[in-house]
Design an enzyme around this catalytic site. Structure first.
Site, PDB file in Angstrom:
ATOM      1  N   ASP A  77       0.858  -1.190   0.000  1.00 48.68           N
ATOM      2  CA  ASP A  77       0.000   0.000   0.000  1.00 48.68           C
ATOM      3  C   ASP A  77       0.892   1.237   0.000  1.00 48.68           C
ATOM      4  O   ASP A  77       1.896   1.306   0.722  1.00 48.68           O
ATOM      5  CB  ASP A  77      -0.903   0.006   1.236  1.00 48.68           C
ATOM      6  CG  ASP A  77      -2.007   1.043   1.145  1.00 48.68           C
ATOM      7  OD1 ASP A  77      -3.179   0.658   1.054  1.00 48.68           O
ATOM      8  OD2 ASP A  77      -1.694   2.260   1.158  1.00 48.68           O
ATOM      9  N   ILE A  78       0.491   2.222  -0.810  1.00 45.74           N
ATOM     10  CA  ILE A  78       1.300   3.426  -0.973  1.00 45.74           C
ATOM     11  C   ILE A  78       1.406   4.214   0.332  1.00 45.74           C
ATOM     12  O   ILE A  78       2.339   5.009   0.510  1.00 45.74           O
ATOM     13  CB  ILE A  78       0.710   4.278  -2.128  1.00 45.74           C
ATOM     14  CG1 ILE A  78       1.773   5.108  -2.770  1.00 45.74           C
ATOM     15  CG2 ILE A  78      -0.482   5.087  -1.674  1.00 45.74           C
ATOM     16  CD1 ILE A  78       1.412   5.546  -4.182  1.00 45.74           C
ATOM     17  N   ASN A 128     -12.996  -3.033   3.063  1.00 45.24           N
ATOM     18  CA  ASN A 128     -13.990  -1.974   3.088  1.00 45.24           C
ATOM     19  C   ASN A 128     -14.949  -2.126   1.920  1.00 45.24           C
ATOM     20  O   ASN A 128     -14.513  -2.394   0.800  1.00 45.24           O
ATOM     21  CB  ASN A 128     -13.312  -0.599   3.010  1.00 45.24           C
ATOM     22  CG  ASN A 128     -12.354  -0.360   4.170  1.00 45.24           C
ATOM     23  OD1 ASN A 128     -12.608  -0.800   5.285  1.00 45.24           O
ATOM     24  ND2 ASN A 128     -11.254   0.319   3.916  1.00 45.24           N
ATOM     25  N   GLN A 184     -14.292   2.664   1.596  1.00 42.05           N
ATOM     26  CA  GLN A 184     -13.702   2.118   0.365  1.00 42.05           C
ATOM     27  C   GLN A 184     -13.426   3.264  -0.608  1.00 42.05           C
ATOM     28  O   GLN A 184     -14.321   4.035  -0.942  1.00 42.05           O
ATOM     29  CB  GLN A 184     -14.641   1.095  -0.289  1.00 42.05           C
ATOM     30  CG  GLN A 184     -14.010   0.412  -1.504  1.00 42.05           C
ATOM     31  CD  GLN A 184     -14.902  -0.675  -2.124  1.00 42.05           C
ATOM     32  OE1 GLN A 184     -16.102  -0.738  -1.857  1.00 42.05           O
ATOM     33  NE2 GLN A 184     -14.305  -1.493  -2.973  1.00 42.05           N
ATOM     34  N   HIS A 240     -10.342  -5.650  -2.419  1.00 44.65           N
ATOM     35  CA  HIS A 240      -9.000  -5.937  -1.906  1.00 44.65           C
ATOM     36  C   HIS A 240      -9.076  -6.137  -0.405  1.00 44.65           C
ATOM     37  O   HIS A 240      -9.940  -5.580   0.281  1.00 44.65           O
ATOM     38  CB  HIS A 240      -8.037  -4.782  -2.220  1.00 44.65           C
ATOM     39  CG  HIS A 240      -8.529  -3.446  -1.792  1.00 44.65           C
ATOM     40  ND1 HIS A 240      -9.439  -2.715  -2.531  1.00 44.65           N
ATOM     41  CD2 HIS A 240      -8.275  -2.708  -0.689  1.00 44.65           C
ATOM     42  CE1 HIS A 240      -9.710  -1.587  -1.900  1.00 44.65           C
ATOM     43  NE2 HIS A 240      -9.015  -1.558  -0.769  1.00 44.65           N
ATOM     44  N   PHE A 241      -8.157  -6.944   0.079  1.00 45.60           N
ATOM     45  CA  PHE A 241      -7.960  -7.060   1.521  1.00 45.60           C
ATOM     46  C   PHE A 241      -6.701  -6.307   1.885  1.00 45.60           C
ATOM     47  O   PHE A 241      -5.679  -6.402   1.195  1.00 45.60           O
ATOM     48  CB  PHE A 241      -7.821  -8.523   1.952  1.00 45.60           C
ATOM     49  CG  PHE A 241      -9.142  -9.236   2.035  1.00 45.60           C
ATOM     50  CD1 PHE A 241      -9.945  -9.098   3.156  1.00 45.60           C
ATOM     51  CD2 PHE A 241      -9.591 -10.029   0.995  1.00 45.60           C
ATOM     52  CE1 PHE A 241     -11.176  -9.741   3.241  1.00 45.60           C
ATOM     53  CE2 PHE A 241     -10.811 -10.670   1.069  1.00 45.60           C
ATOM     54  CZ  PHE A 241     -11.605 -10.533   2.190  1.00 45.60           C
ATOM     55  N   HIS A 242      -6.788  -5.545   2.972  1.00 44.47           N
ATOM     56  CA  HIS A 242      -5.592  -4.925   3.547  1.00 44.47           C
ATOM     57  C   HIS A 242      -4.970  -5.915   4.523  1.00 44.47           C
ATOM     58  O   HIS A 242      -5.672  -6.437   5.398  1.00 44.47           O
ATOM     59  CB  HIS A 242      -5.952  -3.677   4.366  1.00 44.47           C
ATOM     60  CG  HIS A 242      -6.516  -2.543   3.588  1.00 44.47           C
ATOM     61  ND1 HIS A 242      -5.790  -1.406   3.297  1.00 44.47           N
ATOM     62  CD2 HIS A 242      -7.743  -2.347   3.042  1.00 44.47           C
ATOM     63  CE1 HIS A 242      -6.553  -0.555   2.620  1.00 44.47           C
ATOM     64  NE2 HIS A 242      -7.745  -1.106   2.456  1.00 44.47           N
TER      65      HIS A 242
HETATM   66  P1  AMP Z   1      -9.666   1.352   0.477  1.00 41.86           P
HETATM   67  O1  AMP Z   1      -9.794   2.694   1.125  1.00 41.86           O
HETATM   68  O2  AMP Z   1     -10.030   0.196   1.366  1.00 41.86           O
HETATM   69  O3  AMP Z   1     -10.418   1.313  -0.836  1.00 41.86           O
HETATM   70  O4  AMP Z   1      -8.126   1.153   0.200  1.00 41.86           O
HETATM   71  C1  AMP Z   1      -7.495   1.597  -0.945  1.00 41.86           C
HETATM   72  C2  AMP Z   1      -6.027   1.638  -0.644  1.00 41.86           C
HETATM   73  O5  AMP Z   1      -5.311   1.726  -1.866  1.00 41.86           O
HETATM   74  C3  AMP Z   1      -5.576   2.829   0.205  1.00 41.86           C
HETATM   75  O6  AMP Z   1      -5.005   2.364   1.419  1.00 41.86           O
HETATM   76  C4  AMP Z   1      -4.550   3.535  -0.665  1.00 41.86           C
HETATM   77  O7  AMP Z   1      -3.440   4.003   0.068  1.00 41.86           O
HETATM   78  C5  AMP Z   1      -4.148   2.449  -1.633  1.00 41.86           C
HETATM   79  N1  AMP Z   1      -3.649   2.916  -2.923  1.00 41.86           N
HETATM   80  C6  AMP Z   1      -4.228   3.813  -3.746  1.00 41.86           C
HETATM   81  N2  AMP Z   1      -3.496   3.973  -4.854  1.00 41.86           N
HETATM   82  C7  AMP Z   1      -2.430   3.147  -4.734  1.00 41.86           C
HETATM   83  C8  AMP Z   1      -1.286   2.861  -5.554  1.00 41.86           C
HETATM   84  N3  AMP Z   1      -1.110   3.460  -6.742  1.00 41.86           N
HETATM   85  N4  AMP Z   1      -0.381   1.961  -5.112  1.00 41.86           N
HETATM   86  C9  AMP Z   1      -0.543   1.380  -3.905  1.00 41.86           C
HETATM   87  N5  AMP Z   1      -1.594   1.588  -3.093  1.00 41.86           N
HETATM   88  C10 AMP Z   1      -2.527   2.475  -3.497  1.00 41.86           C
END
Ligand code: AMP
Ligand code: ZN
Length: 131
Positions: A28-29, A84, A91, A97-99
């Protein structure tokens, strides 16, 4: 095309933790904690309510395997798995996706609080759910 589909297609760079024909895991970024990883199917599915059972089964088993590896390699002492669904739940990327969020101690950067409301009726809530 959504951002995770672009990552699958290598149109956007990512730090790949795992890849096979059907699934991808990337860092995750935001790195909420070191090793914060996202696991998702390569095919675009919006959320857990729309994913087919077979793909979901494979996804959660892969998430478990990656969690074990990340915890060991990162010397984590705990783990939060998070999914989420929809904006009200936080979300932001509408590709399931799973974190995987490794945890190191109680005072790290993550706060997950289940605040107790003062006014509720368990029986009427149960009646609604089981109606
Ligand atoms: P959610 O809020 O559960 O939809 O999580 C989306 C996640 O994607 C967030 O934690 C962001 O930090 C992550 N994210 C968004 N863009 C990128 C990217 N280009 N590379 C890695 N993670 C990302
Ligand atoms: Zn997508």
């Amino acid at each position: 095309m959504c951002i995770f589909c672009k990552i699958v297609n290598n149109e956007i760079p990512s730090y790949k933790v795992y890849e096979d024909d059907d699934f991808l895991a990337i860092l995750d970024i935001t790195q909420t904690t070191d090793g914060h990883t996202l696991v998702f199917p390569k095919k675009h599915v919006k959320d857990i309510l729309e994913i087919d059972d077979e793909t979901l089964s494979k996804l959660i088993i892969l998430t478990k395997k990656l969690s074990e590896n990340i915890m060991t390699k990162m010397n984590a002492t705990g783990l939060n798995l998070l999914n989420n669904t929809n904006e009200s739940a936080g979300q932001s990327v509408h590709h399931i996706h799973f974190h995987i969020i490794p945890r190191y101690d109680e005072n790290d950067e993550v706060t997950i609080a289940f605040n107790r409301k003062s006014d509720f009726n368990l029986q009427s809530i149960l009646n609604k759910i089981n109606d």
